[in-house]
Scaffold this motif. Structure first.
Motif, PDB file in Angstrom:
ATOM      1  N   MET A   1       0.841  -1.194   0.000  1.00 57.90           N
ATOM      2  CA  MET A   1       0.000   0.000   0.000  1.00 57.90           C
ATOM      3  C   MET A   1       0.882   1.251   0.000  1.00 57.90           C
ATOM      4  N   PRO A   2       0.706   2.138  -0.943  1.00 62.05           N
ATOM      5  CA  PRO A   2       1.556   3.334  -1.004  1.00 62.05           C
ATOM      6  C   PRO A   2       1.216   4.311   0.117  1.00 62.05           C
ATOM      7  N   LEU A   3       2.150   5.229   0.328  1.00 64.71           N
ATOM      8  CA  LEU A   3       1.955   6.257   1.352  1.00 64.71           C
ATOM      9  C   LEU A   3       0.847   7.208   0.918  1.00 64.71           C
ATOM     10  N   GLN A   4      -0.065   7.489   1.854  1.00 64.88           N
ATOM     11  CA  GLN A   4      -1.204   8.353   1.556  1.00 64.88           C
ATOM     12  C   GLN A   4      -1.428   9.335   2.695  1.00 64.88           C
ATOM     13  N   LEU A   5      -2.071  10.414   2.352  1.00 66.67           N
ATOM     14  CA  LEU A   5      -2.531  11.364   3.354  1.00 66.67           C
ATOM     15  C   LEU A   5      -3.936  10.967   3.776  1.00 66.67           C
ATOM     16  N   VAL A   6      -4.200  11.074   5.056  1.00 61.16           N
ATOM     17  CA  VAL A   6      -5.511  10.676   5.581  1.00 61.16           C
ATOM     18  C   VAL A   6      -6.614  11.541   4.986  1.00 61.16           C
ATOM     19  N   LYS A   7      -6.311  12.800   4.716  1.00 67.90           N
ATOM     20  CA  LYS A   7      -7.343  13.688   4.188  1.00 67.90           C
ATOM     21  C   LYS A   7      -7.770  13.297   2.767  1.00 67.90           C
ATOM     22  N   ASP A   8      -6.958  12.467   2.080  1.00 68.96           N
ATOM     23  CA  ASP A   8      -7.317  12.025   0.737  1.00 68.96           C
ATOM     24  C   ASP A   8      -8.171  10.763   0.732  1.00 68.96           C
ATOM     25  N   LEU A   9      -8.372  10.175   1.889  1.00 66.81           N
ATOM     26  CA  LEU A   9      -9.183   8.959   1.982  1.00 66.81           C
ATOM     27  C   LEU A   9     -10.660   9.305   1.984  1.00 66.81           C
ATOM     28  N   PRO A  10     -11.522   8.330   1.690  1.00 69.51           N
ATOM     29  CA  PRO A  10     -12.962   8.572   1.795  1.00 69.51           C
ATOM     30  C   PRO A  10     -13.371   8.972   3.217  1.00 69.51           C
ATOM     31  N   THR A  11     -14.482   9.605   3.337  1.00 67.74           N
ATOM     32  CA  THR A  11     -14.895  10.164   4.623  1.00 67.74           C
ATOM     33  C   THR A  11     -15.071   9.075   5.680  1.00 67.74           C
ATOM     34  N   GLN A  12     -15.705   7.976   5.350  1.00 70.75           N
ATOM     35  CA  GLN A  12     -15.936   6.920   6.331  1.00 70.75           C
ATOM     36  C   GLN A  12     -14.624   6.290   6.783  1.00 70.75           C
ATOM     37  N   GLU A  13     -13.709   6.062   5.855  1.00 66.54           N
ATOM     38  CA  GLU A  13     -12.431   5.468   6.208  1.00 66.54           C
ATOM     39  C   GLU A  13     -11.562   6.445   6.984  1.00 66.54           C
ATOM     40  N   ARG A  14     -11.675   7.715   6.667  1.00 68.61           N
ATOM     41  CA  ARG A  14     -10.884   8.732   7.352  1.00 68.61           C
ATOM     42  C   ARG A  14     -11.269   8.842   8.827  1.00 68.61           C
ATOM     43  N   ALA A  15     -12.540   8.623   9.148  1.00 70.47           N
ATOM     44  CA  ALA A  15     -12.986   8.738  10.539  1.00 70.47           C
ATOM     45  C   ALA A  15     -12.441   7.618  11.416  1.00 70.47           C
ATOM     46  N   LEU A  16     -11.980   6.506  10.831  1.00 70.88           N
ATOM     47  CA  LEU A  16     -11.482   5.365  11.609  1.00 70.88           C
ATOM     48  C   LEU A  16      -9.981   5.440  11.865  1.00 70.88           C
ATOM     49  N   LYS A  17      -9.282   6.400  11.255  1.00 72.30           N
ATOM     50  CA  LYS A  17      -7.847   6.492  11.384  1.00 72.30           C
ATOM     51  C   LYS A  17      -7.471   7.329  12.605  1.00 72.30           C
ATOM     52  N   THR A  18      -6.579   6.784  13.459  1.00 66.74           N
ATOM     53  CA  THR A  18      -6.055   7.510  14.625  1.00 66.74           C
ATOM     54  C   THR A  18      -4.544   7.329  14.677  1.00 66.74           C
ATOM     55  N   CYS A  19      -3.862   8.273  15.254  1.00 74.59           N
ATOM     56  CA  CYS A  19      -2.406   8.235  15.371  1.00 74.59           C
ATOM     57  C   CYS A  19      -1.994   7.175  16.403  1.00 74.59           C
TER      58      CYS A  19
END
Length: 462
Positions: A1-19
């Motif tokens: 999986m390539p490096l991505q910015l969280v803000k470029d992910l779909p909204t539902q997937e972005r809400a599940l990402k935490t540091c």
């Protein structure tokens, strides 16, 4: 999986990402850096940089900008045993670099506690008690000042929220937030907003915890940011464009060639629409012309105005400019004039005589120009172009009709006419070479006399 910015992910997937370090999903690039995700590892960039036990062992293309997956997991496990000095939760991986200080934080908690982070070298962090303080050498501490970036009030006192630029040596105070925004936007072009100093200013700002990214400025990275600068103005701005193919037609080499303003380049005109001179091929729009006129009038001073002295070539122009044109007949005195040669020589022996110079504008038109050099003065009431008439009536240089026509007339030979400019450039000497053994005649024309419609010049015989 390539490096991505969280803000470029779909909204539902972005809400599940935490540091993995601070356990937050805040995407605040100004305070926490960019929010990355790669191979199920999600972390803020600044949380990675300032974790005390994390090393950057890979290249920029590996992991998250060189931070490998195994190293990130290992550091996260180490931080799970440390509690944050602010929120009291586990996972604090950022500690104060003072050896005597035992405070540890999550990176966002450290920012909220005014921890100073240095974005260079070993990426050290300092709590508010042990962080370096600026040594301000200007007076006026505690007074109100103005932030040069946002133009709002700031207290002139060095602290975590207020920074001072040492390169200006004056009241140069800035908000930390304003300075950080400027650094993120400028990148390599980061410099003092007041004096444009780069070396001392950048070094001090980095020491005070300002992150300067190693990248081009944001205005350089924006796609097609300067596209309008490479576009040439391409239409005729004349009030009434008469080009049959429209205002945007540019017929190079024809009267419909489009010329741009030589001063601003933001307006154009067809040669035919503006009835421009083909020899110059230059044009100024109305705005630039009026601006130049106002500038010239403002610079002009009547008290110091110096009259313009005509050049030597300009003084000669009314007399001989068209003398070498084959189609113009210019007469010279001949033996058939009312005054004989002996009388002419006697008259020419005087000290001074008056010679009238007839300007080109008062000469006859091209339609009425003389057909041949042997043209007789008896057939025309007006003198030839640029003819010198000497003295009064019937002088030896008069162009009037002669009384006697028995003797043939001879034309002027300009091959025997010579000109000489004196060393001081104030006089022009006209020399007539004689065919016979008679002495050559010369006339002096002063250059410093103003040009007039009909001008009398004193000519002396030598």
């Amino acid at each position: 999986m390539p490096l991505q910015l969280v803000k470029d992910l779909p909204t539902q997937e972005r809400a599940l990402k935490t540091c993995m370090f601070c356990h937050r999903n805040d995407d605040n690039e100004l305070q926490f850096g960019k929010f990355y995700t790669n191979e199920n590892i999600t972390a803020h960039y600044y949380c990675l940089l300032f974790s005390s036990g994390l090393e950057q062992k890979g290249t920029d293309e590996e992991g998250i900008l060189g931070f490998l997956k195994n190293d990130i997991i290992k550091e996260s496990r180490r931080g799970s045993k440390l509690s944050c000095s602010k929120c009291r939760h586990n996972g604090a991986t950022v500690g104060c670099c003072n050896k005597a200080c035992k405070k540890t934080y999550h990176f966002p908690c450290g920012v909220e506690s005014r921890m100073l982070n240095q974005y260079f070298g070993a990426f050290n962090s300092y709590c508010i008690k042990h962080q370096p303080i600026q040594n301000v050498v200007v007076k006026g501490h505690g007074q109100k000042a103005t932030c040069t970036i946002c133009h709002e009030d700031v207290i002139a006192h060095p602290n975590f929220d207020v920074l001072w630029a040492p390169c200006c040596k004056k009241q140069s105070w800035f908000h930390r937030v304003c300075m950080q925004k400027l650094a993120l936007s400028a990148g390599y072009f980061f410099k003092c907003p007041i004096c444009s100093n780069n070396t001392l200013f950048c070094s001090e700002m980095k020491r005070c915890g300002i992150y300067v990214p190693e990248q081009d400025a944001s205005w350089e990275l924006e796609p097609n940011a300067f596209q309008e600068l490479v576009q040439r103005h391409n239409k005729c701005d004349h009030a009434v464009c008469i080009c049959p193919k429209g205002r945007q037609h540019d017929g190079e080499g024809t009267r419909w060639e489009l010329l741009l303003c030589s001063s601003c380049g933001s307006k154009g005109i067809h040669i035919g629409c503006g009835r421009l001179d083909w020899s110059t091929m230059e044009w100024d729009c109305d705005d630039c012309s009026s601006l130049e006129s106002r500038r010239n009038s403002a610079n002009a001073s009547p008290a110091t105005e110096v009259p313009t002295v005509p050049q030597a070539s300009a003084m000669l122009t009314p007399v001989i400019a068209n003398a070498f044109t084959p189609r113009l007949g210019v007469k010279r005195p001949h033996p058939g004039d009312s005054t004989s040669d002996s009388e002419a020589d006697a008259n020419s022996s005087g000290d001074e005589r008056e010679v009238d110079i007839i300007s080109v504008s008062d000469a006859e038109s091209p339609a009425n120009s003389l057909a041949s050099p042997t043209y007789s003065g008896a057939t025309s009431s007006q003198p030839s172009r640029n003819v010198a008439r000497r003295g009064g009536r019937g002088g030896s240089w008069s162009s009037r009709a002669s009384v006697s026509h028995s003797e043939p007339k001879r034309s002027c030979n300009f091959d025997k006419l010579r000109f000489k400019v004196t060393d001081d450039d104030k006089n022009i000497i006209v020399i007539f070479d004689n065919d016979d053994q008679a002495q050559n005649k010369s006339y002096t024309i002063p250059v410093d006399q103003p040009t007039s419609h009909y001008r009398k010049i004193r000519a002396s015989s030598k």
